[in-house]
Design a protein around this motif. Structure first.
Motif, short mmCIF file in Angstrom:
data_model
loop_
_atom_site.label_atom_id
_atom_site.label_comp_id
_atom_site.label_asym_id
_atom_site.label_seq_id
_atom_site.Cartn_x
_atom_site.Cartn_y
_atom_site.Cartn_z
N LYS A 74 0.85 -1.19 0.00
CA LYS A 74 0.00 0.00 0.00
C LYS A 74 0.89 1.24 0.00
O LYS A 74 1.79 1.35 0.82
N ILE A 75 0.62 2.14 -0.93
CA ILE A 75 1.36 3.39 -1.02
C ILE A 75 0.45 4.52 -0.56
O ILE A 75 -0.66 4.67 -1.06
N VAL A 76 0.95 5.31 0.38
CA VAL A 76 0.21 6.46 0.87
C VAL A 76 1.13 7.68 0.79
O VAL A 76 2.23 7.67 1.33
N MET A 77 0.67 8.69 0.09
CA MET A 77 1.41 9.93 -0.06
C MET A 77 0.82 10.93 0.94
O MET A 77 -0.36 11.30 0.82
N VAL A 78 1.62 11.34 1.92
CA VAL A 78 1.14 12.23 2.97
C VAL A 78 1.61 13.65 2.65
O VAL A 78 2.80 13.96 2.74
N SER A 79 0.66 14.49 2.28
CA SER A 79 0.97 15.88 1.93
C SER A 79 1.16 16.71 3.19
O SER A 79 0.33 16.69 4.10
N LEU A 80 2.27 17.45 3.22
CA LEU A 80 2.55 18.38 4.31
C LEU A 80 2.30 19.81 3.86
O LEU A 80 2.86 20.75 4.41
N ASP A 81 1.44 19.97 2.86
CA ASP A 81 1.12 21.31 2.38
C ASP A 81 0.42 22.11 3.46
O ASP A 81 -0.21 21.55 4.36
N PHE A 82 0.52 23.43 3.32
CA PHE A 82 -0.10 24.33 4.28
C PHE A 82 -1.62 24.29 4.18
O PHE A 82 -2.17 23.93 3.13
N LYS A 83 -2.27 24.68 5.25
CA LYS A 83 -3.74 24.60 5.33
C LYS A 83 -4.43 25.35 4.19
O LYS A 83 -5.44 24.90 3.69
N ASP A 84 -3.85 26.46 3.73
CA ASP A 84 -4.51 27.21 2.65
C ASP A 84 -4.48 26.47 1.31
O ASP A 84 -5.16 26.87 0.38
N SER A 85 -3.73 25.39 1.22
CA SER A 85 -3.70 24.58 0.00
C SER A 85 -4.68 23.41 0.03
O SER A 85 -4.89 22.75 -0.98
N TYR A 86 -5.23 23.13 1.21
CA TYR A 86 -6.12 21.99 1.36
C TYR A 86 -7.56 22.43 1.34
O TYR A 86 -7.93 23.34 2.06
N PRO A 87 -8.39 21.78 0.56
CA PRO A 87 -8.12 20.70 -0.38
C PRO A 87 -7.95 21.18 -1.83
O PRO A 87 -7.47 20.43 -2.66
N TYR A 88 -8.36 22.40 -2.15
CA TYR A 88 -8.51 22.78 -3.56
C TYR A 88 -7.20 22.89 -4.34
O TYR A 88 -7.09 22.33 -5.43
N LYS A 89 -6.21 23.59 -3.81
CA LYS A 89 -4.94 23.70 -4.53
C LYS A 89 -4.27 22.34 -4.64
O LYS A 89 -3.72 22.00 -5.68
N LEU A 90 -4.33 21.57 -3.58
CA LEU A 90 -3.73 20.24 -3.58
C LEU A 90 -4.43 19.34 -4.60
O LEU A 90 -3.79 18.65 -5.38
N ASP A 91 -5.74 19.39 -4.61
CA ASP A 91 -6.52 18.59 -5.56
C ASP A 91 -6.16 18.94 -7.01
O ASP A 91 -5.92 18.06 -7.83
N GLY A 92 -6.09 20.23 -7.32
CA GLY A 92 -5.73 20.66 -8.68
C GLY A 92 -4.33 20.21 -9.05
O GLY A 92 -4.09 19.77 -10.18
N PHE A 93 -3.41 20.29 -8.11
CA PHE A 93 -2.04 19.85 -8.34
C PHE A 93 -2.00 18.35 -8.65
O PHE A 93 -1.32 17.92 -9.59
N LEU A 94 -2.72 17.56 -7.88
CA LEU A 94 -2.72 16.10 -8.07
C LEU A 94 -3.30 15.72 -9.43
O LEU A 94 -2.82 14.80 -10.08
N ARG A 95 -4.33 16.43 -9.84
CA ARG A 95 -4.92 16.17 -11.17
C ARG A 95 -3.92 16.50 -12.27
O ARG A 95 -3.75 15.73 -13.21
#
Length: 160
Positions: A74-95
């Motif tokens: 099982k691979i789990v990628m744990v994002s340590l991005d700042f709160k202002d990136s969660y979830p929308y900026k992070l989601d767009g980046f992942l896409r």
């Protein structure tokens, strides 16, 4: 012809939208609790979208995902991005980067509290990767890793 191209573009957009993963907010305790099944090898990567070496190694984890998708790994990628990136900026980046493994966002904010829950020796730098099979194997690596390096560890675990 233009109409067909337009319809195809719209369908492609919704197919991509539909395949996006849900990014859950988790704690370090949640991450470590999740990696508790002794019959599974866990590859847990700590990274962030603003970390250049982290972004450079994302294709390595896609390769690992493809290699182990039908195995007890099982691979789990744990994002340590700042709160202002969660979830929308992070989601767009992942896409945009087409990240295949599961991604979660670490909501813990105090590294003095969450780091010891993951690895006592961790200095806090990212990327960092933990390969663990509870009760059998544990290896923590600070810095970039390659798919080949992780494959060597994971395949080595199953040979023993």
């Amino acid at each position: 012809m233009k109409r067909s191209v337009f319809i195809l573009a719209i369908l492609s957009f919704f197919a991509i939208q539909g395949s996006a993963q849900q990014i859950r907010a988790v704690t370090a305790a949640d991450v470590m609790s999740r990696a508790s099944s002794g019959d599974t090898v866990y590859i847990i990567n700590f990274w962030a979208t603003w970390c250049v070496p982290c972004v450079q190694e994302l294709p390595e984890f896609n390769e690992l995902f493809d290699r182990y998708k039908d195995k007890p790994v099982k691979i789990v990628m744990v994002s340590l991005d700042f709160k202002d990136s969660y979830p929308y900026k992070l989601d767009g980046f992942l896409r945009k980067k087409r990240v295949l493994p599961e991604v979660v966002w670490l909501m813990d904010t105090d590294p003095n509290v969450f780091i010891p829950k993951i690895e006592e020796s961790w200095q806090g730098s990212i990327p960092a990767t933990l390969v663990i099979q509870p009760g059998r194997y544990r290896k923590f690596i600070e810095g970039q890793v390659s798919a080949g390096q992780i494959i060597g560890l994971v395949d080595g675990i199953s040979e023993h």
